[in-house]
Design a protein around this motif. Structure first.
Motif, mmCIF file in Angstrom:
data_model
loop_
_atom_site.group_PDB
_atom_site.id
_atom_site.type_symbol
_atom_site.label_atom_id
_atom_site.label_comp_id
_atom_site.label_asym_id
_atom_site.label_seq_id
_atom_site.Cartn_x
_atom_site.Cartn_y
_atom_site.Cartn_z
ATOM 1 N N PRO A 239 0.622 -1.235 0.101
ATOM 2 C CA PRO A 239 0.041 -0.056 -0.006
ATOM 3 C C PRO A 239 0.804 1.302 0.033
ATOM 4 N N LEU A 240 1.919 1.162 0.684
ATOM 5 C CA LEU A 240 2.696 2.374 0.908
ATOM 6 C C LEU A 240 3.221 3.006 -0.655
ATOM 7 N N LEU A 241 3.364 2.089 -1.586
ATOM 8 C CA LEU A 241 3.896 2.718 -2.818
ATOM 9 C C LEU A 241 3.008 2.357 -4.291
ATOM 10 N N GLU A 242 1.580 2.386 -3.645
ATOM 11 C CA GLU A 242 0.532 2.620 -4.588
ATOM 12 C C GLU A 242 0.578 4.049 -5.056
ATOM 13 N N GLY A 243 0.389 4.241 -6.214
ATOM 14 C CA GLY A 243 0.294 5.617 -6.895
ATOM 15 C C GLY A 243 1.700 6.127 -7.558
ATOM 16 N N GLN A 244 1.560 7.386 -7.888
ATOM 17 C CA GLN A 244 2.587 8.163 -8.673
ATOM 18 C C GLN A 244 2.945 9.518 -7.912
ATOM 19 N N LEU A 245 4.101 9.879 -8.012
ATOM 20 C CA LEU A 245 4.570 11.381 -7.788
ATOM 21 C C LEU A 245 5.291 11.963 -8.826
ATOM 22 N N PRO A 246 5.034 13.062 -9.035
ATOM 23 C CA PRO A 246 5.936 13.958 -10.112
ATOM 24 C C PRO A 246 7.291 14.144 -9.843
ATOM 25 N N LYS A 247 8.178 14.052 -10.637
ATOM 26 C CA LYS A 247 9.626 14.033 -10.275
ATOM 27 C C LYS A 247 10.062 15.417 -10.597
ATOM 28 N N LEU A 248 10.894 15.885 -9.799
ATOM 29 C CA LEU A 248 11.349 17.227 -9.433
ATOM 30 C C LEU A 248 11.921 17.951 -10.930
ATOM 31 N N ARG A 249 11.313 18.778 -11.384
ATOM 32 C CA ARG A 249 11.973 19.637 -12.571
ATOM 33 C C ARG A 249 11.807 18.637 -13.845
ATOM 34 N N VAL A 250 11.117 17.715 -14.019
ATOM 35 C CA VAL A 250 11.297 16.702 -15.210
ATOM 36 C C VAL A 250 9.754 16.374 -15.345
ATOM 37 N N ASP B 97 6.318 5.936 -11.161
ATOM 38 C CA ASP B 97 5.359 5.272 -10.584
ATOM 39 C C ASP B 97 6.137 4.486 -9.454
ATOM 40 N N LEU B 98 5.536 4.739 -8.163
ATOM 41 C CA LEU B 98 6.185 4.385 -7.058
ATOM 42 C C LEU B 98 6.463 2.775 -6.909
ATOM 43 N N CYS B 99 5.288 1.998 -7.317
ATOM 44 C CA CYS B 99 5.632 0.777 -7.160
ATOM 45 C C CYS B 99 6.525 0.010 -8.294
ATOM 46 N N GLN B 100 6.493 0.512 -9.566
ATOM 47 C CA GLN B 100 7.271 0.262 -10.427
ATOM 48 C C GLN B 100 8.729 0.369 -10.050
ATOM 49 N N ARG B 101 9.049 1.759 -9.668
ATOM 50 C CA ARG B 101 10.331 1.981 -9.263
ATOM 51 C C ARG B 101 10.855 1.511 -8.058
ATOM 52 N N THR C 9 16.433 10.266 -5.783
ATOM 53 C CA THR C 9 15.198 10.678 -6.321
ATOM 54 C C THR C 9 14.495 11.710 -5.589
ATOM 55 N N MET C 10 14.204 12.903 -6.351
ATOM 56 C CA MET C 10 13.531 14.059 -5.548
ATOM 57 C C MET C 10 12.110 14.249 -6.421
ATOM 58 N N THR C 11 11.032 14.463 -5.728
ATOM 59 C CA THR C 11 9.573 14.760 -6.225
ATOM 60 C C THR C 11 9.587 16.465 -6.263
ATOM 61 N N GLU C 12 8.550 16.491 -6.929
ATOM 62 C CA GLU C 12 7.887 18.032 -6.716
ATOM 63 C C GLU C 12 7.353 18.384 -5.354
ATOM 64 N N ARG D 253 1.482 16.371 5.508
ATOM 65 C CA ARG D 253 0.874 16.231 6.859
ATOM 66 C C ARG D 253 -0.741 16.399 6.465
ATOM 67 N N GLY D 254 -1.579 15.854 7.413
ATOM 68 C CA GLY D 254 -2.965 16.193 7.389
ATOM 69 C C GLY D 254 -3.799 15.481 6.292
ATOM 70 N N PRO D 255 -5.057 16.099 6.052
ATOM 71 C CA PRO D 255 -5.959 15.177 5.128
ATOM 72 C C PRO D 255 -5.582 15.392 3.665
ATOM 73 N N ASP D 256 -4.872 16.408 3.369
ATOM 74 C CA ASP D 256 -4.445 16.678 2.141
ATOM 75 C C ASP D 256 -3.044 16.065 1.694
ATOM 76 N N ALA D 257 -2.433 15.266 2.736
ATOM 77 C CA ALA D 257 -1.122 14.753 2.586
ATOM 78 C C ALA D 257 -1.123 13.561 1.320
ATOM 79 N N VAL D 258 -0.193 13.635 0.494
ATOM 80 C CA VAL D 258 0.043 12.535 -0.497
ATOM 81 C C VAL D 258 -0.223 11.093 0.234
ATOM 82 N N HIS D 259 -0.490 10.271 -0.507
ATOM 83 C CA HIS D 259 -0.766 8.818 -0.245
ATOM 84 C C HIS D 259 0.386 8.335 0.302
ATOM 85 N N LEU D 260 1.417 8.395 -0.013
ATOM 86 C CA LEU D 260 2.716 8.067 0.410
ATOM 87 C C LEU D 260 2.882 8.373 1.856
#
Length: 183
Positions: free
Chosen positions: A26-37, A42-46, A115-118, A123-130
């Motif tokens: 569950p920790l790795l479900e979803g995606q995050l945008p890579k910084l400045r690219v 894809d967190l699971c794939q990577r 690896t760095m993300t955008e 924190r809180g209810p708007d935190a990303v899934h990770l």
């Protein structure tokens, strides 16, 4: 006959993708945008089956010099499979206003190659899934440069405050424990 011959590899690939998705923690479900690219990670794939150090960062935080220590940690253990994931956040009002500024701090000022993300909410209810999953397994970050050590199964085995430097003996022990874990 040719159609049947082609169908078998296609079916095997489709089944493999379903099996891979089922194996994703569950920790790795979803995606995050890579910084400045213009690409997403894809967190699971990577990162599936890899030991991780996940840290929320901020470019203008007094703990920003820890980028050097995180890079040294990454260089020391990347050959054994360790991945370091930096997630910039302005939740504590110390992140740059643009991804370009964040990238300059990370890549130019500190020589980050991990690896760095955008910037994301951590924190809180708007935190990303990770970070929602990290918080559910331990606690939400209490400040910038809060560090989570995750084993190959996607479970947090230790978390460390901003005051803990990347070369701290307890953090190193946790990283080595994560490296020794089996997928």
């Amino acid at each position: 006959m040719l159609k049947r011959w082609l169908a078998v590899p296609v079916l095997m690939m489709a089944c493999g993708a379903v099996a891979l998705a089922a194996d994703c923690p569950p920790l790795l479900e979803g995606q995050l945008p890579k910084l400045r690219v213009k690409e997403s990670i894809d967190l699971c794939q990577r990162f599936a089956s890899k030991p991780l150090v996940i840290v929320n960062t901020a470019s203008f935080c007094g703990f920003a010099p820890q980028f050097k220590g995180l890079e040294a940690l990454y260089q020391r253990y990347k050959g054994q499979g360790l991945e370091v994931v930096g997630v910039p956040s302005d939740d504590f009002k110390q992140e740059a206003k643009t991804g370009e500024e964040t990238a300059k701090v990370c890549y130019v000022n500190y020589g980050v190659t991990f690896t760095m993300t955008e910037p994301q909410k951590v924190r809180g209810p708007d935190a990303v899934h990770l970070f929602k999953i990290l918080a559910s397994q331990t606690s939400a970050p209490k400040w910038n440069f809060y560090k989570y050590v995750v084993d190959r199964q996607g479970k947090v085995i230790a978390n460390f405050s901003s005051l803990t430097k990347p070369d701290d003996a307890d953090l190193i022990t946790a990283v080595e424990q994560a490296l020794a874990s089996r997928p």
